[in-house]
Design a protein around this motif. Structure first.
Motif, mmCIF file in Angstrom:
data_model
loop_
_atom_site.group_PDB
_atom_site.id
_atom_site.type_symbol
_atom_site.label_atom_id
_atom_site.label_comp_id
_atom_site.label_asym_id
_atom_site.label_seq_id
_atom_site.Cartn_x
_atom_site.Cartn_y
_atom_site.Cartn_z
ATOM 1 N N ARG A 1 0.820 -1.218 0.000
ATOM 2 C CA ARG A 1 0.000 0.000 0.000
ATOM 3 C C ARG A 1 0.851 1.265 0.000
ATOM 4 O O ARG A 1 0.327 2.365 -0.211
ATOM 5 C CB ARG A 1 -0.946 0.000 1.216
ATOM 6 C CG ARG A 1 -1.976 -1.131 1.195
ATOM 7 C CD ARG A 1 -3.007 -0.941 2.300
ATOM 8 N NE ARG A 1 -3.730 0.310 2.090
ATOM 9 C CZ ARG A 1 -4.176 1.087 3.081
ATOM 10 N NH1 ARG A 1 -3.946 0.740 4.343
ATOM 11 N NH2 ARG A 1 -4.839 2.197 2.822
ATOM 12 N N SER A 2 2.134 1.127 0.220
ATOM 13 C CA SER A 2 3.021 2.283 0.232
ATOM 14 C C SER A 2 3.279 2.778 -1.187
ATOM 15 O O SER A 2 3.397 1.984 -2.128
ATOM 16 C CB SER A 2 4.357 1.919 0.891
ATOM 17 O OG SER A 2 5.322 2.922 0.671
ATOM 18 N N LYS A 3 3.424 4.095 -1.332
ATOM 19 C CA LYS A 3 3.767 4.667 -2.630
ATOM 20 C C LYS A 3 5.182 4.288 -3.052
ATOM 21 O O LYS A 3 5.548 4.435 -4.218
ATOM 22 C CB LYS A 3 3.612 6.187 -2.590
ATOM 23 C CG LYS A 3 2.163 6.636 -2.440
ATOM 24 C CD LYS A 3 2.049 8.148 -2.381
ATOM 25 C CE LYS A 3 0.596 8.573 -2.228
ATOM 26 N NZ LYS A 3 0.447 10.046 -2.129
ATOM 27 N N ARG A 4 5.986 3.808 -2.113
ATOM 28 C CA ARG A 4 7.349 3.387 -2.433
ATOM 29 C C ARG A 4 7.398 1.974 -3.017
ATOM 30 O O ARG A 4 8.441 1.528 -3.476
ATOM 31 C CB ARG A 4 8.229 3.464 -1.177
ATOM 32 C CG ARG A 4 8.476 4.885 -0.689
ATOM 33 C CD ARG A 4 9.323 4.893 0.562
ATOM 34 N NE ARG A 4 10.615 4.249 0.362
ATOM 35 C CZ ARG A 4 11.505 4.025 1.335
ATOM 36 N NH1 ARG A 4 11.225 4.413 2.578
ATOM 37 N NH2 ARG A 4 12.645 3.439 1.077
ATOM 38 N N HIS A 5 6.279 1.270 -2.992
ATOM 39 C CA HIS A 5 6.249 -0.076 -3.551
ATOM 40 C C HIS A 5 6.382 -0.006 -5.067
ATOM 41 O O HIS A 5 5.620 0.689 -5.733
ATOM 42 C CB HIS A 5 4.933 -0.779 -3.179
ATOM 43 C CG HIS A 5 4.769 -2.121 -3.826
ATOM 44 N ND1 HIS A 5 3.727 -2.415 -4.681
ATOM 45 C CD2 HIS A 5 5.536 -3.228 -3.760
ATOM 46 C CE1 HIS A 5 3.841 -3.652 -5.095
ATOM 47 N NE2 HIS A 5 4.928 -4.167 -4.564
ATOM 48 N N ASP A 6 7.360 -0.712 -5.606
ATOM 49 C CA ASP A 6 7.608 -0.719 -7.051
ATOM 50 C C ASP A 6 7.226 -2.083 -7.608
ATOM 51 O O ASP A 6 7.998 -3.040 -7.509
ATOM 52 C CB ASP A 6 9.082 -0.418 -7.334
ATOM 53 C CG ASP A 6 9.386 -0.387 -8.832
ATOM 54 O OD1 ASP A 6 8.443 -0.561 -9.631
ATOM 55 O OD2 ASP A 6 10.560 -0.197 -9.190
ATOM 56 N N GLU B 1 -5.017 -0.526 -2.753
ATOM 57 C CA GLU B 1 -4.959 0.918 -2.930
ATOM 58 C C GLU B 1 -3.824 1.492 -2.087
ATOM 59 O O GLU B 1 -3.533 1.020 -0.992
ATOM 60 C CB GLU B 1 -6.284 1.561 -2.494
ATOM 61 C CG GLU B 1 -7.445 1.230 -3.420
ATOM 62 C CD GLU B 1 -8.703 1.976 -3.013
ATOM 63 O OE1 GLU B 1 -8.608 2.891 -2.152
ATOM 64 O OE2 GLU B 1 -9.782 1.645 -3.541
ATOM 65 N N LYS B 2 -3.169 2.527 -2.629
ATOM 66 C CA LYS B 2 -2.064 3.164 -1.919
ATOM 67 C C LYS B 2 -2.578 4.042 -0.790
ATOM 68 O O LYS B 2 -3.686 4.570 -0.851
ATOM 69 C CB LYS B 2 -1.225 4.008 -2.888
ATOM 70 C CG LYS B 2 -0.621 3.235 -4.037
ATOM 71 C CD LYS B 2 0.309 2.127 -3.559
ATOM 72 C CE LYS B 2 0.973 1.412 -4.724
ATOM 73 N NZ LYS B 2 1.804 0.266 -4.285
ATOM 74 N N ILE B 3 -1.769 4.198 0.233
ATOM 75 C CA ILE B 3 -2.120 5.096 1.315
ATOM 76 C C ILE B 3 -2.082 6.534 0.791
ATOM 77 O O ILE B 3 -1.392 6.827 -0.179
ATOM 78 C CB ILE B 3 -1.152 4.949 2.528
ATOM 79 C CG1 ILE B 3 0.299 5.183 2.082
ATOM 80 C CG2 ILE B 3 -1.315 3.599 3.176
ATOM 81 C CD1 ILE B 3 1.284 5.186 3.226
ATOM 82 N N ALA B 4 -2.821 7.421 1.443
ATOM 83 C CA ALA B 4 -2.888 8.806 0.975
ATOM 84 C C ALA B 4 -1.527 9.480 1.130
ATOM 85 O O ALA B 4 -0.766 9.174 2.035
ATOM 86 C CB ALA B 4 -3.933 9.560 1.784
#
Length: 227
Positions: free
Chosen positions: A114-119, A224-227
């Motif tokens: 869910r982190s935006k850093r997940h690639d 879904e990604k966290i805000a």
């Protein structure tokens, strides 16, 4: 129940990282060092040779891998054995207790995805690809499909079975699958998570029942990604 301090035979117990009775603190001592949890992941589907583990963990040195394998063996998480002839090679495999740690990988993977850093396009081993299916499957939809699905990667094969609302994954191959997907782990991600289809350039090829293939692909979504 009487509580007693546990000692390990005649040998002194390894020095503890944390002066803490919490099981989580002890779990971190077993699996908290860099690479340890990923080694666990790579062994989740059966025995692997040293070179196979190293090839699927880009960046790990042979020395560090040896250290981690030794410490995890000492902790009772894995064991080593020699395959019988004609293979005659040493392999590493998880103990039954080591296998019980699989939910840890799934919960952590689902949380971190869910982190935006997940690639989702970074390197992915075949074991990691299969673990992602178990991690990201829609459990509420599993009772709508019963099938055997084969995955054939260039150097590895897996069988996914869906029955009675449950999904299981084992390493191996089967000719009588309802659907057989073939390709590399990047193609798997484009097809399964990117919903880009099958039988195209850079996508998984699919043979067998197209309806089952579609049902299977629809079971998986990136969170879904966290805000």
């Amino acid at each position: 129940m009487k509580l007693e301090k546990v000692t390990e035979g005649k040998s002194p117990a390894p020095k503890r990282w944390y002066d803490d009775a919490c099981g989580t603190a002890l779990a971190l001592e077993f699996l908290g060092e860099r690479w340890s949890l990923l080694i666990l992941r790579e062994l989740m589907y059966g025995p692997r040779r040293f070179g196979e583990i190293k090839a699927n963990l880009p960046g790990i040195s042979a020395n560090i891998l040896t250290q981690r394998l030794d410490s995890m063996e000492a902790a009772g998480i894995l064991m080593r054995r020699k395959l019988s002839s004609p293979a005659n090679v040493q392999v590493y495999e998880l103990t039954r207790w080591g296998q019980e740690a699989e939910p840890i990988i799934q919960v952590m993977g689902r949380w971190a995805a869910r982190s935006k850093r997940h690639d989702p396009l970074a390197f992915m081993s075949t074991a990691s690809a299969m673990q992602s299916l178990l991690t990201l499957v829609d459990h509420s939809a599993l009772n709508k499909i019963e099938a055997t699905v084969a995955f054939r990667f260039p150097d590895d094969s897996f069988i996914v079975r869906l029955e009675r609302g449950e999904m299981s994954v084992v390493r191996g191959d089967v000719d009588a699958a309802d659907v057989t997907f073939a390709g590399d782990t990047m193609a798997m991600r484009r097809t399964i998570y990117g919903k880009a289809g099958v039988n195209g350039e850079g996508l998984l090829s699919a043979t067998g029942d197209p309806h089952v293939a579609g049902q299977f692909i629809d079971l998986f979504r990136l969170p879904e990604k966290i805000a």
